[in-house]
Design an enzyme around this catalytic site. Structure first.
Site, PDB file in Angstrom:
ATOM      1  N   ASP A  43      -0.838   0.651  -4.586  1.00 31.78           N
ATOM      2  CA  ASP A  43      -1.582   1.437  -3.954  1.00 31.78           C
ATOM      3  C   ASP A  43      -2.688   1.054  -5.185  1.00 31.78           C
ATOM      4  O   ASP A  43      -3.203   0.465  -6.618  1.00 31.78           O
ATOM      5  CB  ASP A  43      -1.441   2.247  -4.337  1.00 31.78           C
ATOM      6  CG  ASP A  43      -2.314   3.385  -3.185  1.00 31.78           C
ATOM      7  OD1 ASP A  43      -1.612   3.015  -2.092  1.00 31.78           O
ATOM      8  OD2 ASP A  43      -3.660   3.522  -3.713  1.00 31.78           O
TER       9      ASP A  43
ATOM     10  N   CYS B 244      -0.810   3.511  11.520  1.00 25.88           N
ATOM     11  CA  CYS B 244      -0.670   4.913  11.954  1.00 25.88           C
ATOM     12  C   CYS B 244      -1.642   5.200  12.924  1.00 25.88           C
ATOM     13  O   CYS B 244      -2.450   6.570  12.942  1.00 25.88           O
ATOM     14  CB  CYS B 244      -0.301   6.913  11.226  1.00 25.88           C
ATOM     15  SG  CYS B 244      -1.601   6.422  10.207  1.00 25.88           S
TER      16      CYS B 244
ATOM     17  N   PRO C 227       1.725   7.578  -0.530  1.00 24.75           N
ATOM     18  CA  PRO C 227       1.787   8.772  -1.603  1.00 24.75           C
ATOM     19  C   PRO C 227       3.893   8.493  -1.647  1.00 24.75           C
ATOM     20  O   PRO C 227       4.178   9.004  -2.850  1.00 24.75           O
ATOM     21  CB  PRO C 227       2.199  10.207  -0.565  1.00 24.75           C
ATOM     22  CG  PRO C 227       1.840  10.257   0.597  1.00 24.75           C
ATOM     23  CD  PRO C 227       1.289   8.689   1.040  1.00 24.75           C
ATOM     24  N   GLY C 228       3.852   7.193  -1.367  1.00 25.30           N
ATOM     25  CA  GLY C 228       5.593   7.167  -1.938  1.00 25.30           C
ATOM     26  C   GLY C 228       6.914   6.807  -0.425  1.00 25.30           C
ATOM     27  O   GLY C 228       8.272   7.313  -0.599  1.00 25.30           O
TER      28      GLY C 228
ATOM     29  N   ASP D 236      -5.492  -4.101  -6.267  1.00 24.60           N
ATOM     30  CA  ASP D 236      -6.434  -4.736  -4.426  1.00 24.60           C
ATOM     31  C   ASP D 236      -5.336  -5.495  -3.511  1.00 24.60           C
ATOM     32  O   ASP D 236      -4.469  -6.341  -3.892  1.00 24.60           O
ATOM     33  CB  ASP D 236      -7.467  -5.128  -4.321  1.00 24.60           C
ATOM     34  CG  ASP D 236      -7.789  -5.724  -2.637  1.00 24.60           C
ATOM     35  OD1 ASP D 236      -6.928  -5.822  -1.833  1.00 24.60           O
ATOM     36  OD2 ASP D 236      -9.392  -5.445  -2.986  1.00 24.60           O
TER      37      ASP D 236
ATOM     38  N   ALA E  25       0.973  -1.646   0.025  1.00 24.32           N
ATOM     39  CA  ALA E  25       0.159  -0.563   0.248  1.00 24.32           C
ATOM     40  C   ALA E  25       0.474   1.092  -0.077  1.00 24.32           C
ATOM     41  O   ALA E  25       1.345   1.940   1.230  1.00 24.32           O
ATOM     42  CB  ALA E  25      -1.065   0.179   1.143  1.00 24.32           C
TER      43      ALA E  25
END
Length: 304
Positions: free
Chosen positions: A136, A233, A115-116, A163, A112
């Site tokens: 992603d 997170c 943004p990298g 997915d 996943a």
């Protein structure tokens, strides 16, 4: 605490059962310390650090040698960011790639990735060798991922739009896998109160089910003796210890202790009527007050 009660009473009621210290609630609402990671794919660490120190105050982040707290929030004005020499990244989110410890010759899956930030960190540790599959499931997020890979000089990565569960069909394939799972983002409240106001128990349960599906697929795709790092997170045990416990009950996975120079909170063995394996003691749980960062959870999993 009063502000949390006003904005989301259910949030306060659930997490005060987990940690009701004054330090926890004070830091949960305090602005995040800004931090950056220096990108050694483009220039030596010392060179970029010297450039930055001409204009900013840098404080080393103990658990990642390329990471620094920095006294600015205006990254749009930072030429080093525009050039891909430095990546604004929350200090605790730098932990999973450090724990993964990817090597130049390996095949690595970032399940996943957008943004990298972590993908570019993995590429940095691999010295742009080997191969990363950065995945992603949302096309708009993949566009941001590709832009960051390009800006930061990443050359060893192929991007996919799937997915994450799709990768379960590639059994025993990857040397290392990072599953930085989608979650309820309790650890992001310090970044934006929208994560507090929009939080709900329904979201926690939904994410927990997604995370279980993804971690099972990731473990299946991992080579024997390979390492899977699972991270979120958030602080909710349903999304953290509960997901790791689920994997332990369903597979032969082994949890390895994480040893980094930071101050953790003990992992949760029992919460809200649910009990978890003693093995989850080896996971890393971070509350905001532990190191003055966002909240985070990391598990290092080995396939026998």
């Amino acid at each position: 605490m009063e502000k949390v009660l006003e904005m989301n009473k259910a949030f306060y009621e659930r997490y005060s059962e987990l940690d009701n210290s004054e330090e926890f609630w004070n830091l949960m609402l305090a602005p995040l310390k800004q931090s950056i990671r220096i990108n050694t794919l483009k220039a030596p660490l010392g060179y970029i650090k010297e450039r930055l120190e001409e204009r900013y105050e840098l404080e080393p982040i103990p658990w990642v040698k390329e990471g620094f707290f920095i006294n600015t929030r205006e990254f749009g004005d930072m030429i080093e960011y525009s050039l891909g020499l430095a990546f604004p990244q929350e200090a605790s989110s730098m932990i999973p790639p450090v724990v993964l410890d990817p090597q130049p010759e390996e095949l690595v899956l970032d399940m996943a990735a957008a943004p990298g930030a972590k993908t570019t960190q993995i590429a940095q540790y691999m010295e742009n060798e080997g191969c990363i599959i950065a995945n992603d499931m949302k096309k708009w997020r993949v566009n941001v991922l590709i832009a960051n890979l390009n800006r930061f000089g990443v050359l060893n990565t192929r991007v996919t739009v799937k997915d994450g569960a799709y990768f379960g069909r590639f059994e025993n394939t990857f040397d290392k896998i990072l599953l930085d799972a989608p979650c309820s983002s309790v650890g992001m409240v310090r970044k934006s109160f929208k994560f507090l106001s929009s939080w709900s128990m329904k979201k926690v349960i939904t994410y927990s089910n997604i995370q279980k599906k993804l971690i099972m697929a990731a473990y299946k795709a991992l080579k024997p003796r390979g390492v899977l790092v699972y991270s979120t997170c958030t602080i909710d045990p349903l999304e953290n210890e509960g997901v790791v416990d689920y994997l332990l009950r369903k597979t032969d996975a082994k949890i390895e202790k994480i040893d980094l120079p930071l101050h953790p909170t003990p992992p949760v063995l029992e919460f809200d009527g649910k009990e978890y394996s003693e093995e989850v003691r080896k996971c890393l749980r971070l509350h905001p007050q532990d190191n003055n960062t966002g909240a985070f959870f990391v598990a290092k999993i080995r396939k026998p």
